[in-house]
Design a protein around this motif. Sequence first.
Motif, PDB file in Angstrom:
ATOM      1  N   THR A  94      98.318  31.797 -13.152  1.00 22.68           N
ATOM      2  CA  THR A  94      97.948  31.413 -14.547  1.00 22.68           C
ATOM      3  C   THR A  94      96.724  30.441 -14.528  1.00 22.68           C
ATOM      4  O   THR A  94      96.442  29.790 -13.310  1.00 22.68           O
ATOM      5  CB  THR A  94      99.260  30.450 -14.757  1.00 22.68           C
ATOM      6  OG1 THR A  94      99.470  29.269 -14.144  1.00 22.68           O
ATOM      7  CG2 THR A  94     100.510  31.314 -14.711  1.00 22.68           C
ATOM      8  N   LEU A 151      96.216  34.776 -16.439  1.00 24.61           N
ATOM      9  CA  LEU A 151      97.253  34.486 -17.403  1.00 24.61           C
ATOM     10  C   LEU A 151      97.519  33.265 -18.157  1.00 24.61           C
ATOM     11  O   LEU A 151      97.510  32.140 -17.349  1.00 24.61           O
ATOM     12  CB  LEU A 151      98.543  35.073 -16.874  1.00 24.61           C
ATOM     13  CG  LEU A 151      99.943  34.800 -17.677  1.00 24.61           C
ATOM     14  CD1 LEU A 151      99.733  35.878 -19.092  1.00 24.61           C
ATOM     15  CD2 LEU A 151     101.257  34.770 -16.785  1.00 24.61           C
ATOM     16  N   GLY A 186      99.394  31.262 -19.282  1.00 30.65           N
ATOM     17  CA  GLY A 186     101.010  31.570 -19.482  1.00 30.65           C
ATOM     18  C   GLY A 186     101.569  30.434 -20.420  1.00 30.65           C
ATOM     19  O   GLY A 186     100.966  29.267 -20.670  1.00 30.65           O
ATOM     20  N   ASP A 187     102.514  30.583 -21.216  1.00 28.76           N
ATOM     21  CA  ASP A 187     103.155  29.669 -21.923  1.00 28.76           C
ATOM     22  C   ASP A 187     104.004  28.601 -21.079  1.00 28.76           C
ATOM     23  O   ASP A 187     104.452  27.620 -21.379  1.00 28.76           O
ATOM     24  CB  ASP A 187     104.281  30.111 -23.087  1.00 28.76           C
ATOM     25  CG  ASP A 187     105.398  30.986 -22.746  1.00 28.76           C
ATOM     26  OD1 ASP A 187     105.577  31.178 -21.238  1.00 28.76           O
ATOM     27  OD2 ASP A 187     106.273  31.494 -23.215  1.00 28.76           O
ATOM     28  N   SER A 188     103.820  28.898 -19.472  1.00 29.55           N
ATOM     29  CA  SER A 188     104.423  27.755 -18.668  1.00 29.55           C
ATOM     30  C   SER A 188     103.470  26.732 -18.850  1.00 29.55           C
ATOM     31  O   SER A 188     103.888  25.442 -18.105  1.00 29.55           O
ATOM     32  CB  SER A 188     104.301  28.369 -16.978  1.00 29.55           C
ATOM     33  OG  SER A 188     102.939  29.116 -17.101  1.00 29.55           O
ATOM     34  N   ASP A 204      99.496  34.935 -23.140  1.00 29.07           N
ATOM     35  CA  ASP A 204     100.915  34.796 -23.218  1.00 29.07           C
ATOM     36  C   ASP A 204     101.357  34.569 -24.532  1.00 29.07           C
ATOM     37  O   ASP A 204     101.137  33.426 -25.194  1.00 29.07           O
ATOM     38  CB  ASP A 204     101.573  33.833 -21.926  1.00 29.07           C
ATOM     39  CG  ASP A 204     102.996  34.372 -21.555  1.00 29.07           C
ATOM     40  OD1 ASP A 204     103.436  35.397 -22.133  1.00 29.07           O
ATOM     41  OD2 ASP A 204     103.570  33.288 -20.894  1.00 29.07           O
ATOM     42  N   LYS A 207     100.357  39.368 -23.292  1.00 25.35           N
ATOM     43  CA  LYS A 207     101.768  39.484 -22.687  1.00 25.35           C
ATOM     44  C   LYS A 207     102.716  39.299 -23.731  1.00 25.35           C
ATOM     45  O   LYS A 207     102.791  37.960 -24.517  1.00 25.35           O
ATOM     46  CB  LYS A 207     101.695  38.771 -21.604  1.00 25.35           C
ATOM     47  CG  LYS A 207     103.140  38.711 -20.628  1.00 25.35           C
ATOM     48  CD  LYS A 207     103.223  38.286 -19.477  1.00 25.35           C
ATOM     49  CE  LYS A 207     103.548  36.812 -19.125  1.00 25.35           C
ATOM     50  NZ  LYS A 207     104.652  36.412 -19.840  1.00 25.35           N
ATOM     51  N   HIS A 227     106.997  42.046 -19.951  1.00 21.39           N
ATOM     52  CA  HIS A 227     107.640  41.125 -19.181  1.00 21.39           C
ATOM     53  C   HIS A 227     109.197  41.340 -19.141  1.00 21.39           C
ATOM     54  O   HIS A 227     109.537  41.006 -20.313  1.00 21.39           O
ATOM     55  CB  HIS A 227     107.022  39.770 -19.515  1.00 21.39           C
ATOM     56  CG  HIS A 227     107.496  38.410 -18.687  1.00 21.39           C
ATOM     57  ND1 HIS A 227     107.026  37.223 -18.684  1.00 21.39           N
ATOM     58  CD2 HIS A 227     108.565  38.503 -17.781  1.00 21.39           C
ATOM     59  CE1 HIS A 227     107.499  36.357 -17.849  1.00 21.39           C
ATOM     60  NE2 HIS A 227     108.549  37.143 -17.244  1.00 21.39           N
ATOM     61  N   ILE A 230     106.744  38.103  -9.897  1.00 16.45           N
ATOM     62  CA  ILE A 230     107.052  36.628  -9.362  1.00 16.45           C
ATOM     63  C   ILE A 230     108.534  36.589  -9.246  1.00 16.45           C
ATOM     64  O   ILE A 230     109.418  36.933  -9.901  1.00 16.45           O
ATOM     65  CB  ILE A 230     106.476  35.828 -10.619  1.00 16.45           C
ATOM     66  CG1 ILE A 230     106.899  34.253 -10.402  1.00 16.45           C
ATOM     67  CG2 ILE A 230     107.027  36.292 -12.098  1.00 16.45           C
ATOM     68  CD1 ILE A 230     105.914  33.207 -11.148  1.00 16.45           C
TER      69      ILE A 230
HETATM   70  O1  KIV Z   1     104.080  31.562 -18.421  1.00 12.08           O
HETATM   71  C1  KIV Z   1     104.068  31.942 -17.409  1.00 12.08           C
HETATM   72  O2  KIV Z   1     103.318  31.359 -16.538  1.00 12.08           O
HETATM   73  C2  KIV Z   1     104.401  33.246 -17.089  1.00 12.08           C
HETATM   74  C3  KIV Z   1     104.288  33.680 -15.706  1.00 12.08           C
HETATM   75  C4  KIV Z   1     105.157  33.027 -14.728  1.00 12.08           C
HETATM   76  C5  KIV Z   1     104.588  35.223 -15.559  1.00 12.08           C
HETATM   77  O3  KIV Z   1     105.086  34.060 -17.778  1.00 12.08           O
END
Ligand code: KIV
Length: 281
Positions: free
Chosen positions: A31, A50, A52-54, A92, A122, A146, A212
């Motif tokens: 990410t 990525l 990511g929405d993380s 994401d 994603k 995903h 993951i």
């Molecule tokens: O948001 C994110 O970081 C993710 C990854 C963990 C795949 O979706």
Amino acid sequence: MSTRGSAEARPITVPELVAMKRRGQKIVMVTAYDYLFARLADEAGIHVLLVGDSLGMVVEGRETTLHVTLEQTLYHTAMVRRGARRALVVADMPFLTYQVSVAEAVRNCGRVLKETGAHAVKVEGGLEVVDTVRRLVEVGIPVMAHIGLTPQKVHRFGGFRVQGRTREARERLKEEALALQEAGAFSLVLESVPLELAREITEMLEIPTIGIGAGPYTDGQVLVIHDLLGLFEEFKPRFVKRYALLAQEVRRALQAFKADVEQGRFPTEEHSFRLKPEEAS
Ligand code: KIV
């Protein structure tokens, strides 16, 4: 040695990722949420970045990813794209930007590609997003799918729990993987599923799987960059390996700076500007 024109220097594209699976070459994704880390990851040869929405959790300090907005995704993805010279950039899509209707999904995902320069999006989900994936691909928006533990459904799952523990759940995940491939997804993230299931899905599909918490038998791996660099210390999922302990190093550097300032060791005259003779009078 120049790498111009060599496979090492060529940008990673969507078809290239699929070709990597055919060649048996592992795909590495991390990410990224800003220009600086995107640039470092790109320079390290990471294939996919990525957004990511993380980011809601590791950047903003929230407990889930649910509140992340389209505007935040646009903002962070544009920064990451500026740092990516070779890596493929995947945005994401946040909760409720693609689930309400296919038309809204096309508009929102299209905005992300148009306004940020991202190469793909994603989306989380199985059979319920198949029609959306198909339409996005039809209009030219590459989609990474995903399944497994999809964090936008955290409340339905009752927490961040391993998925696919029952035979029924495994059959459903396999059906979803095939349906998403058939709808045109170019790759599939498998999150927090037993390694036997991840292996079976990986062998079943032509598109690459990126795992993951899904064991070693997927076509690629992804980790949250704050986890792998040891920047995020609040909890460490079992599947995370820390390749550095940067949080400790950051604290050490900041304490050293504080002590230097407090004790008059920084700045010295060396770090300062002097008047030129003609300015002194
Ligand atoms: O948001 C994110 O970081 C993710 C990854 C963990 C795949 O979706």
